[in-house]
Write a protein that holds these residues in place. Structure first.
Motif, PDB file in Angstrom:
ATOM      1  N   LYS A 156      -7.347 -16.292  40.372  1.00 32.92           N
ATOM      2  CA  LYS A 156      -6.325 -17.129  40.223  1.00 32.92           C
ATOM      3  C   LYS A 156      -6.715 -18.697  40.868  1.00 32.92           C
ATOM      4  N   GLY A 157      -6.385 -19.569  39.793  1.00 30.67           N
ATOM      5  CA  GLY A 157      -6.593 -20.870  40.582  1.00 30.67           C
ATOM      6  C   GLY A 157      -8.088 -21.388  40.284  1.00 30.67           C
ATOM      7  N   ARG A 158      -8.922 -20.490  39.734  1.00 31.70           N
ATOM      8  CA  ARG A 158     -10.325 -20.876  39.367  1.00 31.70           C
ATOM      9  C   ARG A 158     -10.536 -20.844  37.837  1.00 31.70           C
ATOM     10  N   PHE A 159      -9.899 -19.800  37.516  1.00 34.67           N
ATOM     11  CA  PHE A 159     -10.326 -19.259  35.816  1.00 34.67           C
ATOM     12  C   PHE A 159      -8.900 -19.404  35.151  1.00 34.67           C
ATOM     13  N   THR A 160      -9.140 -20.034  33.908  1.00 36.32           N
ATOM     14  CA  THR A 160      -8.252 -20.346  32.733  1.00 36.32           C
ATOM     15  C   THR A 160      -8.486 -19.447  31.510  1.00 36.32           C
ATOM     16  N   ILE A 161      -7.553 -18.685  31.121  1.00 42.59           N
ATOM     17  CA  ILE A 161      -7.489 -18.090  29.984  1.00 42.59           C
ATOM     18  C   ILE A 161      -6.968 -18.667  28.852  1.00 42.59           C
ATOM     19  N   SER A 162      -7.285 -18.837  27.778  1.00 46.32           N
ATOM     20  CA  SER A 162      -6.604 -19.642  26.708  1.00 46.32           C
ATOM     21  C   SER A 162      -6.935 -19.041  25.082  1.00 46.32           C
ATOM     22  N   ARG A 163      -6.257 -19.224  24.119  1.00 46.05           N
ATOM     23  CA  ARG A 163      -6.902 -18.775  22.738  1.00 46.05           C
ATOM     24  C   ARG A 163      -6.378 -19.579  21.761  1.00 46.05           C
ATOM     25  N   ASP A 164      -7.148 -19.409  20.711  1.00 45.76           N
ATOM     26  CA  ASP A 164      -6.872 -20.075  19.454  1.00 45.76           C
ATOM     27  C   ASP A 164      -6.658 -19.343  18.182  1.00 45.76           C
ATOM     28  N   ASN A 165      -5.356 -18.915  17.763  1.00 44.56           N
ATOM     29  CA  ASN A 165      -5.052 -17.711  17.002  1.00 44.56           C
ATOM     30  C   ASN A 165      -5.789 -18.210  15.542  1.00 44.56           C
ATOM     31  N   ALA A 166      -5.796 -19.627  15.263  1.00 44.36           N
ATOM     32  CA  ALA A 166      -6.094 -20.154  14.076  1.00 44.36           C
ATOM     33  C   ALA A 166      -7.788 -19.580  13.887  1.00 44.36           C
ATOM     34  N   LYS A 167      -8.082 -19.536  15.107  1.00 47.48           N
ATOM     35  CA  LYS A 167      -9.858 -19.282  14.961  1.00 47.48           C
ATOM     36  C   LYS A 167     -10.130 -18.009  15.536  1.00 47.48           C
ATOM     37  N   ASN A 168      -9.033 -17.367  15.682  1.00 51.79           N
ATOM     38  CA  ASN A 168      -9.092 -15.796  16.107  1.00 51.79           C
ATOM     39  C   ASN A 168     -10.128 -15.651  17.314  1.00 51.79           C
ATOM     40  N   THR A 169      -9.954 -16.558  18.308  1.00 49.14           N
ATOM     41  CA  THR A 169     -10.816 -16.716  19.308  1.00 49.14           C
ATOM     42  C   THR A 169     -10.065 -16.687  20.660  1.00 49.14           C
ATOM     43  N   VAL A 170     -10.522 -16.222  21.695  1.00 53.95           N
ATOM     44  CA  VAL A 170     -10.193 -16.249  23.168  1.00 53.95           C
ATOM     45  C   VAL A 170     -11.208 -17.039  23.938  1.00 53.95           C
ATOM     46  N   TYR A 171     -10.746 -17.441  24.878  1.00 50.57           N
ATOM     47  CA  TYR A 171     -11.558 -18.250  25.796  1.00 50.57           C
ATOM     48  C   TYR A 171     -11.455 -17.888  27.334  1.00 50.57           C
ATOM     49  N   LEU A 172     -12.394 -18.214  28.120  1.00 53.66           N
ATOM     50  CA  LEU A 172     -12.343 -18.034  29.573  1.00 53.66           C
ATOM     51  C   LEU A 172     -13.174 -19.063  30.261  1.00 53.66           C
ATOM     52  N   GLN A 173     -12.464 -20.172  30.802  1.00 54.10           N
ATOM     53  CA  GLN A 173     -12.725 -21.071  31.481  1.00 54.10           C
ATOM     54  C   GLN A 173     -13.068 -20.681  33.018  1.00 54.10           C
ATOM     55  N   MET A 174     -14.201 -20.576  33.586  1.00 55.28           N
ATOM     56  CA  MET A 174     -14.292 -20.365  35.058  1.00 55.28           C
ATOM     57  C   MET A 174     -14.905 -21.529  35.502  1.00 55.28           C
ATOM     58  N   ASN A 175     -14.250 -22.065  36.636  1.00 50.97           N
ATOM     59  CA  ASN A 175     -14.742 -23.065  37.699  1.00 50.97           C
ATOM     60  C   ASN A 175     -14.663 -22.480  38.976  1.00 50.97           C
ATOM     61  N   ARG A 176     -15.428 -23.179  39.774  1.00 46.66           N
ATOM     62  CA  ARG A 176     -15.975 -22.908  41.113  1.00 46.66           C
ATOM     63  C   ARG A 176     -16.354 -21.347  41.283  1.00 46.66           C
TER      64      ARG A 176
END
Length: 124
Positions: A65-85
């Motif tokens: 928590k506070g370092r990772f961010t999950i997101s999604r783009d349903n139009a692309k049927n894709t999920v992301y995980l941005q991992m910082n620090r």
């Protein structure tokens, strides 16, 4: 055939960043909770993050928590995980998974479809 394919893993130094992607094919998961889970060597698989079907709600484990961010783009049927620090203890195989329904969950048993995983290694 339903497939979840992760990409974006690799070797990074502590403090660095990586962005994981998960591309789904074979069916749409736009109405389903999606999650990221990980498994470190010698440890059980653990929950990392989840996102609701419309991206309006997210869950994180305390360790990210506070370092990772999950997101999604349903139009692309894709999920992301941005991992910082990133930290050495983040080293693991990271899996993308689709839950059984639109209900948000941290429970691993509630995830039915899994990708093959992508290795993330954080050096100290």
């Amino acid at each position: 055939q339903v497939r979840l394919v992760e990409s974006g893993g690799g070797l990074v130094q502590a403090g660095g960043s990586l962005r994981l992607s998960c591309a789904a094919s074979g069916r749409t998961f736009s109405g389903t909770t999606m999650g990221w889970l990980r498994q470190a060597p010698g440890k059980e698989r653990e929950f990392v993050a989840a996102i609701s079907w419309n991206g309006g709600n997210t869950y994180y484990s305390d360790s990210v928590k506070g370092r990772f961010t999950i997101s999604r783009d349903n139009a692309k049927n894709t999920v992301y995980l941005q991992m910082n620090r990133l930290k050495p203890e983040d080293t693991a195989v990271y899996y993308c998974a689709a839950a059984n329904s639109a209900t948000m969950t941290r429970l691993i048993r509630e995830y039915s479809y899994w990708g093959q995983g992508t290795q993330v290694t954080v050096s100290s």
